[in-house]
Structures are given as structure tokens and as C-alpha cells.
Design a protein around this motif. Structure first.
Motif, PDB file in Angstrom:
ATOM      1  N   PHE A 256     -84.326  20.777 -29.738  1.00 40.64           N
ATOM      2  CA  PHE A 256     -84.802  19.413 -29.983  1.00 40.64           C
ATOM      3  C   PHE A 256     -85.576  19.337 -31.304  1.00 40.64           C
ATOM      4  CE2 PHE A 256     -88.423  16.401 -29.085  1.00 40.64           C
ATOM      5  CZ  PHE A 256     -87.684  15.237 -29.191  1.00 40.64           C
ATOM      6  N   ALA A 257     -86.504  20.298 -31.463  1.00 46.24           N
ATOM      7  CA  ALA A 257     -87.346  20.296 -32.653  1.00 46.24           C
ATOM      8  C   ALA A 257     -86.524  20.590 -33.900  1.00 46.24           C
ATOM      9  CB  ALA A 257     -88.465  21.327 -32.503  1.00 46.24           C
ATOM     10  N   PHE A 258     -85.583  21.547 -33.753  1.00 48.68           N
ATOM     11  CA  PHE A 258     -84.779  21.902 -34.913  1.00 48.68           C
ATOM     12  C   PHE A 258     -83.901  20.730 -35.330  1.00 48.68           C
ATOM     13  CE2 PHE A 258     -81.274  23.949 -37.166  1.00 48.68           C
ATOM     14  CZ  PHE A 258     -81.998  24.698 -38.089  1.00 48.68           C
ATOM     15  N   ASP A 259     -83.356  20.075 -34.319  1.00 48.67           N
ATOM     16  CA  ASP A 259     -82.506  18.924 -34.600  1.00 48.67           C
ATOM     17  C   ASP A 259     -83.312  17.829 -35.301  1.00 48.67           C
ATOM     18  OD1 ASP A 259     -80.074  17.354 -34.282  1.00 48.67           O
ATOM     19  OD2 ASP A 259     -81.310  16.138 -32.938  1.00 48.67           O
ATOM     20  N   ARG A 260     -84.533  17.654 -34.770  1.00 52.61           N
ATOM     21  CA  ARG A 260     -85.426  16.631 -35.311  1.00 52.61           C
ATOM     22  C   ARG A 260     -85.853  16.989 -36.745  1.00 52.61           C
ATOM     23  NH1 ARG A 260     -86.408  13.571 -37.244  1.00 52.61           N
ATOM     24  NH2 ARG A 260     -88.330  12.498 -37.734  1.00 52.61           N
ATOM     25  N   ALA A 261     -86.159  18.284 -36.925  1.00 52.16           N
ATOM     26  CA  ALA A 261     -86.701  18.711 -38.208  1.00 52.16           C
ATOM     27  C   ALA A 261     -85.613  18.965 -39.238  1.00 52.16           C
ATOM     28  CB  ALA A 261     -87.533  19.979 -38.016  1.00 52.16           C
ATOM     29  N   ALA A 262     -84.510  19.569 -38.783  1.00 50.48           N
ATOM     30  CA  ALA A 262     -83.503  20.005 -39.739  1.00 50.48           C
ATOM     31  C   ALA A 262     -82.452  18.939 -40.040  1.00 50.48           C
ATOM     32  CB  ALA A 262     -82.826  21.261 -39.212  1.00 50.48           C
ATOM     33  N   GLY A 263     -82.137  18.136 -39.051  1.00 52.73           N
ATOM     34  CA  GLY A 263     -81.099  17.130 -39.259  1.00 52.73           C
ATOM     35  C   GLY A 263     -81.680  15.854 -39.847  1.00 52.73           C
ATOM     36  N   SER A 265     -81.730  12.096 -40.948  1.00 57.23           N
ATOM     37  CA  SER A 265     -80.990  10.870 -40.665  1.00 57.23           C
ATOM     38  C   SER A 265     -80.648  10.189 -42.000  1.00 57.23           C
ATOM     39  CB  SER A 265     -81.833   9.942 -39.801  1.00 57.23           C
ATOM     40  OG  SER A 265     -82.979   9.563 -40.512  1.00 57.23           O
ATOM     41  N   ALA A 266     -79.690   9.248 -41.931  1.00 57.99           N
ATOM     42  CA  ALA A 266     -79.269   8.543 -43.148  1.00 57.99           C
ATOM     43  C   ALA A 266     -80.458   7.817 -43.760  1.00 57.99           C
ATOM     44  CB  ALA A 266     -78.161   7.561 -42.798  1.00 57.99           C
ATOM     45  N   GLU A 267     -81.317   7.312 -42.869  1.00 55.97           N
ATOM     46  CA  GLU A 267     -82.495   6.566 -43.320  1.00 55.97           C
ATOM     47  C   GLU A 267     -83.434   7.466 -44.134  1.00 55.97           C
ATOM     48  OE1 GLU A 267     -85.982   3.917 -41.216  1.00 55.97           O
ATOM     49  OE2 GLU A 267     -84.372   4.763 -39.980  1.00 55.97           O
ATOM     50  N   GLU A 268     -83.603   8.710 -43.611  1.00 55.79           N
ATOM     51  CA  GLU A 268     -84.493   9.650 -44.308  1.00 55.79           C
ATOM     52  C   GLU A 268     -83.912  10.061 -45.666  1.00 55.79           C
ATOM     53  OE1 GLU A 268     -86.909  12.194 -40.965  1.00 55.79           O
ATOM     54  OE2 GLU A 268     -84.722  12.168 -40.843  1.00 55.79           O
ATOM     55  N   ARG A 269     -82.590  10.246 -45.680  1.00 54.53           N
ATOM     56  CA  ARG A 269     -81.931  10.604 -46.940  1.00 54.53           C
ATOM     57  C   ARG A 269     -82.145   9.494 -47.970  1.00 54.53           C
ATOM     58  NH1 ARG A 269     -78.230  14.559 -47.252  1.00 54.53           N
ATOM     59  NH2 ARG A 269     -77.904  15.730 -45.347  1.00 54.53           N
ATOM     60  N   ARG A 270     -82.000   8.251 -47.499  1.00 55.09           N
ATOM     61  CA  ARG A 270     -82.181   7.101 -48.388  1.00 55.09           C
ATOM     62  C   ARG A 270     -83.598   7.077 -48.935  1.00 55.09           C
ATOM     63  NH1 ARG A 270     -82.458   2.033 -46.266  1.00 55.09           N
ATOM     64  NH2 ARG A 270     -82.919   0.876 -48.150  1.00 55.09           N
ATOM     65  N   GLU A 271     -84.545   7.386 -48.026  1.00 53.78           N
ATOM     66  CA  GLU A 271     -85.959   7.383 -48.401  1.00 53.78           C
ATOM     67  C   GLU A 271     -86.221   8.402 -49.519  1.00 53.78           C
ATOM     68  OE1 GLU A 271     -88.599   8.159 -45.087  1.00 53.78           O
ATOM     69  OE2 GLU A 271     -90.208   8.672 -46.468  1.00 53.78           O
ATOM     70  N   ASP A 284     -93.033  17.156 -55.063  1.00 57.13           N
ATOM     71  CA  ASP A 284     -93.833  16.164 -54.329  1.00 57.13           C
ATOM     72  C   ASP A 284     -93.172  15.815 -53.001  1.00 57.13           C
ATOM     73  OD1 ASP A 284     -95.796  16.034 -56.188  1.00 57.13           O
ATOM     74  OD2 ASP A 284     -94.829  14.412 -57.331  1.00 57.13           O
ATOM     75  N   VAL A 285     -91.827  15.666 -53.044  1.00 53.13           N
ATOM     76  CA  VAL A 285     -91.100  15.327 -51.816  1.00 53.13           C
ATOM     77  C   VAL A 285     -91.279  16.454 -50.798  1.00 53.13           C
ATOM     78  CG1 VAL A 285     -88.823  14.850 -50.824  1.00 53.13           C
ATOM     79  CG2 VAL A 285     -89.413  13.947 -53.081  1.00 53.13           C
ATOM     80  N   VAL A 362     -86.677  22.998 -45.254  1.00 53.48           N
ATOM     81  CA  VAL A 362     -85.380  23.436 -45.792  1.00 53.48           C
ATOM     82  C   VAL A 362     -84.390  22.272 -46.013  1.00 53.48           C
ATOM     83  CG1 VAL A 362     -83.413  24.990 -45.414  1.00 53.48           C
ATOM     84  CG2 VAL A 362     -85.733  25.755 -44.879  1.00 53.48           C
ATOM     85  N   PRO A 363     -84.109  21.427 -44.998  1.00 51.83           N
ATOM     86  CA  PRO A 363     -83.138  20.343 -45.244  1.00 51.83           C
ATOM     87  C   PRO A 363     -83.640  19.337 -46.273  1.00 51.83           C
ATOM     88  CG  PRO A 363     -84.152  20.099 -43.081  1.00 51.83           C
ATOM     89  CD  PRO A 363     -84.606  21.404 -43.616  1.00 51.83           C
TER      90      PRO A 363
END
Lengths: 377, 119
Positions: A256-263, A265-271, A284-285, A362-363
């Protein structure tokens, strides 16, 4: 230095705002994360406390106990073995112990009946462990009636109670006189339950045990070291068992945590793309995301550990009591002492805080080094 | 017109977070202080328990009293869980959590009779 701190603080501000934008998701993660730390920390603190207390208290246990085995099972010890063992070189004192179990159908509990070597009660009287007294609702001056091995009723006057502080080792004890013990159990006069040997030189204990095993092959010597090792192994086993039982839950959390942390979302990528487009540097990111992971894992660790500490040492590990208690009627009323092992806490900290924090970075690093335009598409 | 400056520290999210984490860290550190003080204060109780162990020649904790072979794990014999018959399954909850014995001791007591057999 001041500028660096201020910069980190702004990044932390941004990370917290970013976490607050998806409150349900992050609160659920924090809750599960804290629960995992709580369960692991409770197990570690509880078993460490019992292990340490066993090592301290049982250091005063007899140096060498000799039990007789017949067909692989514990049998009564003939009194003449005592003379033979007492003559072994290095043995300073040898005496027989009289003890046994009694199942009391009235309360469905097992008592340990024992004859103390020093200051035994007078015939017809007993001293009770606090657990027995509590379960039977007895006090000093009351009478305890039990049915003997021959079916005769025995009535003992309660001469005293063992101190409540010693309940961890004395909860189910019933101390009585040797005569009463032998009559009650119809115990042969020329037998003991087992023998205790005192050895003058502690470094000779093993040698003496070896001599016993050779001289009396039907006996089993039990060293104090072995008693201590048994408890070390026992609580280690219990701790291992609970962690194995928790294994499934732990694994689910890791996924769960790895999925949450490593994967991402499209929204996060956009951010990330937008941040880079408006001039944020990759560093900084990464720092911002580091603060996000660190804030979550540090909060979970502190909350989980503090709750576990309170659970084990203020609420006497109430969640674990049923596991230890089993179907036992007599369970000592005790509160574990906080023997905290700093190394264990450091290990727990390392394995709960670091993997999550690193897994978040990492991601993000992968996304942050790509072209903003490509990330945003 | 003057540009808006940063919000005063207590109103910022990082301020509240750092205060909370700081407080939790202080509590965490206090658990070690509590542990040291409590164990020091319990020295008398520990001594009393140790004295009783020494006086009565006790060998075990009274934690697992439900079955007679779990009451004294350091003394139990290996066959106890099968006391009813050789294929009897363990049925006490504690029996499945407490190993029946720590295993053969350094003397290898299971082998001891063979080693000293008259043949």
C-alpha cells in the motif's frame, strides 16, 4: 544558514499544503502507518520487558536442578540419589524439592503446591499466592478446603499471603508443610519431586552436570543458564510469532505504502511539471517530496511509538493479555517494567521511517529530471 | 504598494507541524526518562521477587498457568503435549505459543543415556 533553514521551511509549508489537498488519502495512510508502528513497537517493548525481567529475577534461581526421567517423562526422584549426588566433588549442598500441581475443580485452575525449605508453614496451615487468594476470594484466617489424592477433604487455614509485588513468580503458589504435602498427594516418603544442587565454584557447574549425566543416566540436569536461555528463547519465539502473524498485515502495508509513494498519479506528474515550468529546480522538487515523506513517516513513527509505550507500560499491554492468558484462570496482576532497549527503538525507527521516505523520492526524481512539457502532457 | 510578506510563524502550516513534531519528540524522549526512573524505583520490587525466587527455589514465571506443562517451561518434559495419547493434538492456546521445551540441553540429554550406556 538562516536562508537555508528558511528555504526548507517554505518547502515544508508547500509539502504540508500538498498533503492537505488530498486529506482523506493521506489521513488513511497515516492511520494505517501509525497502527503498524504501534503493533510492532508494542510487541518489541513488551517482550523486551519480560525478557529483561526474567534475566534479572531468575538469576536467583537454583544453579542446578536434577530431574528423573522414566520413558522420557518426568518422574519422582528417589531420596538415595541425593546421597550419591551430594558426594560429587564440587557440590556444596544438595537437597530435595517437594512441589506438584493441583487442579482445583471449584475454580477450574491449576495451583502449584510447594514446600518451602525455609520457614515452612506449620501443619494444617498454608500461605497463598495473591492470584489464588483473589480467585478463591480468601484472606488471612480463612480456610481453604481441597480434596486430596485419596479423595479425603483437607482443610487448610490461611496463615498468610505472599506479597502482591511478587505475583509474577508467585501468583499460583500454595506453600505448605512437607508432612501435609506428602499426606495430601499420597507422596512416597522416600521420594522428592526433584533435587537442587549448590556448586561451590560457578565455573564448575557444567562439569558437575556432566558428572551427573554419566553417574545417573536416567536423570536430566537443568542448569540455571538453561532456565535463563529458555526464557530468552521463549519471549523471542513469542515475539517472532506475533511478528509472523503480523507479517500479512505488514506486507499489505508495504504494498500500500509503496504504491502510494512510488506510483505517481497523473495529477502529481502535472504538479511536478508545473513546478518545473515556473522555475523550480529538480533539487527543490526532491526536497519538497522528501519533506512530504518525512512528515508522514515521522508523524506515524512518533504516534505509533508513544501509543505503544502507553499501551504496554500504562495499560499493562491489555491487547496482549488474552494471548498470554490463554484459558488460564490464574493470571498474575502485573505491570511490565519499562526496560527499553535503545538499539531496538533505533532499529524500529530506521525500518519504519527511512524506507517510506526513500520510496517517495525515487519516482519523483524520475519525473523531475524529465522535460516539464513531456511530464505535463 | 507594499508586497505581502510571509505570514507570522505560528500561522504557517510548517510552524504548527514543527511544534507538534517537537512536542511529540519531547514526549518520546520523556519515555526514556520515565523508563529509567520507573525501573530505578522498581528496584525494591525486583529485589523482593528475586529474594522469593531464591528462598523458594523457583524456576519460572507464573504467566502460563492453564496447563501443567506450560507452567514451568524450563522444567517441562518433551512429551507433555502428547500426554493423552501419542497422536493427541495440542489443545491449550498457550501450548501452541510456548515451545514445550528449549530443546536438548548442552549435554544433549536425549543422547546422554546412549553415551553412557554399559555396552
Amino acid at each position: 544558514m538562516r536562508a537555508l533553514l528558511r528555504r526548507q521551511r517554505y518547502l515544508l509549508d508547500y509539502s504540508l499544503s500538498s498533503l492537505a489537498r488530498r486529506p482523506g488519502k493521506h489521513l488513511a495512510l497515516l492511520l494505517v502507518y501509525s497502527l503498524v508502528v504501534f503493533l510492532l513497537a508494542s510487541t518489541l517493548l513488551f517482550t523486551q520487558s519480560l525478557r529483561r525481567e526474567a534475566a534479572l529475577i531468575l538469576a536467583d534461581a537454583p544453579e542446578l536442578i536434577v530431574q528423573r526421567l522414566v520413558a522420557g517423562r518426568h518422574d519422582l526422584m528417589p531420596a538415595d540419589y541425593l546421597d550419591r549426588l551430594g558426594q560429587l566433588r564440587g557440590v556444596s549442598d544438595a537437597y530435595g524439592r517437594l512441589w506438584g500441581y493441583f487442579y482445583d475443580p471449584a475454580v477450574k485452575a491449576n495451583y502449584t503446591l510447594l514446600v518451602p525449605r525455609q520457614e515452612p508453614p506449620v501443619p494444617g496451615e498454608v500461605r497463598l499466592g495473591a492470584g489464588v487468594a483473589r480467585t478463591r476470594g480468601l484472606g488471612v484466617g480463612d480456610y481453604l478446603s481441597l480434596r486430596s489424592a485419596r479423595g479425603e477433604p483437607f482443610s487448610f487455614r490461611i496463615a498468610g499471603l505472599l506479597e502482591a509485588e511478587t505475583e509474577l513468580v508467585s501468583s499460583d503458589l500454595l506453600l505448605l508443610n512437607a508432612e501435609d504435602f506428602r499426606r495430601f498427594f499420597a507422596f512416597p516418603a522416600d521420594r522428592f519431586t526433584d533435587l537442587v544442587l549448590r556448586v561451590r565454584n560457578p565455573s564448575e557447574v557444567r562439569k558437575v552436570a556432566e558428572k551427573i549425566a554419566l553417574a545417573l543416566p536416567d536423570t536430566r540436569p537443568i542448569l540455571r543458564d538453561e532456565i535463563l536461555r529458555t526464557y530468552d528463547a521463549l519471549f523471542g519465539w513469542r515475539q517472532g510469532l506475533i511478528i509472523v502473524l503480523l507479517g500479512g498485515a505488514l506486507l499489505a502495508f508495504v504494498i500500500f505504502a509503496f504504491d502510494r509513494a512510488a506510483g505517481l498519479s497523473a495529477e502529481e506528474r502535472r504538479e511536478i511539471g508545473i513546478l518545473k515550468a515556473i522555475g523550480w529546480e529538480t533539487g527543490d522538487v526532491l526536497r519538497m517530496k522528501f519533506w512530504e515523506g518525512a512528515a508522514l513517516s515521522l508523524t506515524a513513527f512518533l504516534a505509533g511509538y508513544l501509543l505503544a509505550y502507553a499501551h504496554v507500560f500504562f495499560f499493562a499491554a491489555a491487547l496482549f493479555a488474552p494471548v498470554l492468558k490463554g484459558w488460564a484462570v490464574l493470571y498474575p496482576d502485573f505491570r511490565p517494567l519499562p526496560f527499553v532497549d535503545g538499539l531496538q527503538v533505533a532499529t524500529l525507527f530506521f525500518f519504519t521511517v527511512f524506507p517510506y521516505t526513500v520510496a517517495t523520492i525515487v519516482p519523483i526524481w524520475r519525473a523531475a529530471i524529465t522535460d516539464p512539457d513531456q511530464v505535463m502532457r | 504598494m507594499k508586497a505581502p510578506g510571509p505570514l507570522p510563524a505560528p500561522w504557517r502550516k510548517s510552524g504548527a507541524f514543527l511544534w507538534t513534531i517537537g512536542l511529540a519528540t519531547v514526549l518520546w524522549a520523556l519515555t526514556f526518562v520515565h523508563a529509567t526512573l520507573t525501573t530505578r524505583a522498581a528496584a525494591d520490587d525486583l529485589h523482593r521477587r528475586g529474594a522469593l525466587v531464591s528462598q523458594l527455589d523457583l524456576t519460572d514465571f507464573a504467566l502460563f498457568t492453564e496447563a501443567r506443562y506450560t507452567r514451568h517451561p524450563s522444567q517441562a518434559d518433551l512429551h507433555s503435549p502428547f500426554q493423552d495419547h501419542p497422536l493427541a493434538l495440542e489443545h491449550f492456546p498457550t501450548g501452541s505459543l510456548v515451545p514445550a521445551s528449549a530443546g536438548p540441553s548442552w549435554t544433549g540429554w536425549l543422547e546422554a543415556p546412549a553415551a553412557s550406556s554399559p555396552e
